[in-house]
Design a protein around this motif. Structure first.
Motif, short mmCIF file in Angstrom:
data_model
loop_
_atom_site.label_atom_id
_atom_site.label_comp_id
_atom_site.label_asym_id
_atom_site.label_seq_id
_atom_site.Cartn_x
_atom_site.Cartn_y
_atom_site.Cartn_z
N VAL A 2 0.84 -1.19 0.00
CA VAL A 2 0.00 0.00 0.00
C VAL A 2 0.88 1.24 0.00
O VAL A 2 1.83 1.35 0.77
CB VAL A 2 -0.93 0.02 1.23
CG1 VAL A 2 -1.73 1.32 1.28
CG2 VAL A 2 -1.87 -1.18 1.21
N LYS A 3 0.56 2.17 -0.89
CA LYS A 3 1.27 3.45 -0.94
C LYS A 3 0.37 4.55 -0.38
O LYS A 3 -0.85 4.48 -0.53
CB LYS A 3 1.68 3.78 -2.37
CG LYS A 3 2.69 2.81 -2.96
CD LYS A 3 3.14 3.25 -4.34
CE LYS A 3 4.18 2.30 -4.91
NZ LYS A 3 4.64 2.72 -6.26
N THR A 4 0.98 5.54 0.23
CA THR A 4 0.22 6.62 0.86
C THR A 4 0.85 7.95 0.54
O THR A 4 2.08 8.09 0.54
CB THR A 4 0.18 6.43 2.40
OG1 THR A 4 -0.46 5.18 2.70
CG2 THR A 4 -0.62 7.55 3.05
N GLU A 5 0.00 8.93 0.22
CA GLU A 5 0.45 10.30 -0.02
C GLU A 5 -0.42 11.23 0.81
O GLU A 5 -1.62 11.04 0.94
CB GLU A 5 0.33 10.67 -1.50
CG GLU A 5 1.34 10.00 -2.40
CD GLU A 5 2.73 10.62 -2.30
OE1 GLU A 5 2.85 11.72 -1.72
OE2 GLU A 5 3.68 9.99 -2.79
N ARG A 6 0.22 12.28 1.32
CA ARG A 6 -0.49 13.28 2.10
C ARG A 6 -1.00 14.38 1.18
O ARG A 6 -0.23 14.99 0.44
CB ARG A 6 0.45 13.88 3.15
CG ARG A 6 -0.24 14.81 4.14
CD ARG A 6 -1.16 14.07 5.07
NE ARG A 6 -1.80 14.97 6.02
CZ ARG A 6 -2.82 14.64 6.79
NH1 ARG A 6 -3.32 13.42 6.72
NH2 ARG A 6 -3.34 15.50 7.64
N LEU A 7 -2.31 14.59 1.17
CA LEU A 7 -2.95 15.66 0.42
C LEU A 7 -3.66 16.55 1.43
O LEU A 7 -4.86 16.43 1.65
CB LEU A 7 -3.95 15.09 -0.60
CG LEU A 7 -3.41 14.10 -1.62
CD1 LEU A 7 -4.55 13.52 -2.45
CD2 LEU A 7 -2.38 14.78 -2.52
N GLU A 8 -2.92 17.40 2.08
CA GLU A 8 -3.44 18.17 3.21
C GLU A 8 -4.83 18.74 2.93
O GLU A 8 -5.06 19.34 1.89
CB GLU A 8 -2.48 19.32 3.55
CG GLU A 8 -1.11 18.88 4.05
CD GLU A 8 -1.17 18.22 5.42
OE1 GLU A 8 -2.21 18.33 6.10
OE2 GLU A 8 -0.18 17.58 5.81
N PRO A 9 -5.78 18.49 3.85
CA PRO A 9 -5.63 17.82 5.15
C PRO A 9 -5.92 16.32 5.09
O PRO A 9 -6.10 15.70 6.14
CB PRO A 9 -6.69 18.53 5.99
CG PRO A 9 -7.81 18.76 5.01
CD PRO A 9 -7.13 19.07 3.69
N TYR A 10 -5.94 15.76 3.91
CA TYR A 10 -6.33 14.37 3.75
C TYR A 10 -5.13 13.47 3.43
O TYR A 10 -4.05 13.95 3.09
CB TYR A 10 -7.39 14.24 2.65
CG TYR A 10 -8.62 15.07 2.89
CD1 TYR A 10 -9.33 14.97 4.08
CD2 TYR A 10 -9.07 15.97 1.93
CE1 TYR A 10 -10.46 15.73 4.31
CE2 TYR A 10 -10.20 16.75 2.15
CZ TYR A 10 -10.89 16.62 3.34
OH TYR A 10 -11.99 17.38 3.57
N THR A 11 -5.39 12.17 3.52
CA THR A 11 -4.40 11.16 3.17
C THR A 11 -4.98 10.22 2.12
O THR A 11 -6.11 9.74 2.27
CB THR A 11 -3.97 10.35 4.41
OG1 THR A 11 -3.39 11.22 5.37
CG2 THR A 11 -2.94 9.30 4.02
#
Length: 211
Positions: A2-11
Motif C-alpha cells: 500500500v502506498k500513501t500520499e499526504r494531500l493536506e488535510p487528507y491522506t
C-alpha cells in the motif's frame, strides 16, 4: 504493498492494481471550478483522489464516484471513510448510466488518453478500451445539470478531438489550460472545463508546472 500520499488535510492510499497518484490528477483537482455544497461526480474515480482534492477546496460537497474496477471502487470508498468524508462510490460501467440524470453540479474525469489501436496504449487504464471519449462526454452530459460543469484532463495532441466531442454532447468548452513542465517544454497536459448548454466563448490559459 500500500502506498500513501499526504494531500493536506487528507491522506490518499492505494495498492497495486489501482491507478497511482499523478500530476495530471493534481492539476485537474486545482483547475476544476467548485463551490461549497455542490454535488460532485467523478467518472472513473480510481483511488478517489479527485474527490479528496475537491473536498479540500470547498466544504459540504456531496461526493459520488464510479469505477468499473472493483478494487478501485473499494479503494475510493475506503479513502473517503478514512478521511471522515461521506459519499457514495459505485462499481459499474459509467456508459450504462447507473446515476441520476441531471443530478450533479460538477462532473470531473481523468480519463484514458489513447484511442484503441493508436499504438500508445498502456493497458485498459490508459486506453479507451472500455470507454471512448465520446462515451465519456455523453455520460457527463447526461449526469450534469443544465448550466453545470464538466472538467477533464487530456493530452494536448487530442485537443481537437476533446473540444469537438464536448460540443457534440451539448457541453460547451469555456476554459482551456495548457500545462508544461517548463518554459522550454511544449505543453504536456490539457485541462478543459465545459458548461452544459453554455454559450460559445472560450478562455485560454497557460501554465508552467515543474513537477
Amino acid at each position: 504493498m500500500v502506498k500513501t500520499e499526504r494531500l493536506e488535510p487528507y491522506t490518499l492510499s492505494w495498492e497495486a492494481g489501482v491507478f497511482p497518484l499523478g500530476g495530471d490528477a493534481l492539476a485537474l483537482g486545482d483547475f476544476a471550478a467548485v463551490k461549497p455544497g455542490w454535488r460532485v461526480c467523478d467518472l472513473g474515480t480510481g483511488s478517489g483522489v479527485l474527490l479528496l482534492l475537491l473536498a479540500r477546496r470547498a466544504e459540504n460537497l456531496s461526493l459520488t464516484g464510479i469505477d468499473i474496477d472493483p478494487l478501485s471502487a473499494q479503494t475510493a470508498q475506503e479513502n473517503l471513510a478514512a478521511n471522515g468524508l461521506s459519499g457514495e462510490i459505485f462499481c459499474g460501467d459509467l456508459r450504462k448510466n447507473p446515476l441520476p440524470a441531471g443530478g450533479f453540479d460538477l462532473v470531473v474525469s481523468n480519463p484514458p488518453y489513447f484511442p484503441v489501436g493508436s499504438g500508445k496504449s498502456g493497458g485498459p487504464a490508459r486506453s479507451e478500451e472500455f470507454c471512448s471519449l465520446d462515451e465519456l462526454c455523453a455520460a457527463a452530459s447526461r449526469l450534469v445539470k443544465n448550466g453545470g460543469r464538466f472538467s477533464l484532463c487530456h493530452r494536448p495532441e487530442r485537443l481537437v478531438d476533446v473540444l469537438c466531442t464536448l460540443r457534440a454532447n451539448n457541453l460547451e468548452p469555456k476554459r482551456l489550460k495548457l500545462v508544461s513542465h517548463g518554459p522550454d517544454h511544449p505543453p504536456s497536459l490539457l485541462l478543459v472545463e465545459a458548461v452544459k448548454q453554455g454559450r460559445p466563448e472560450l478562455k485560454v490559459e497557460t501554465d508552467v508546472n515543474l513537477w
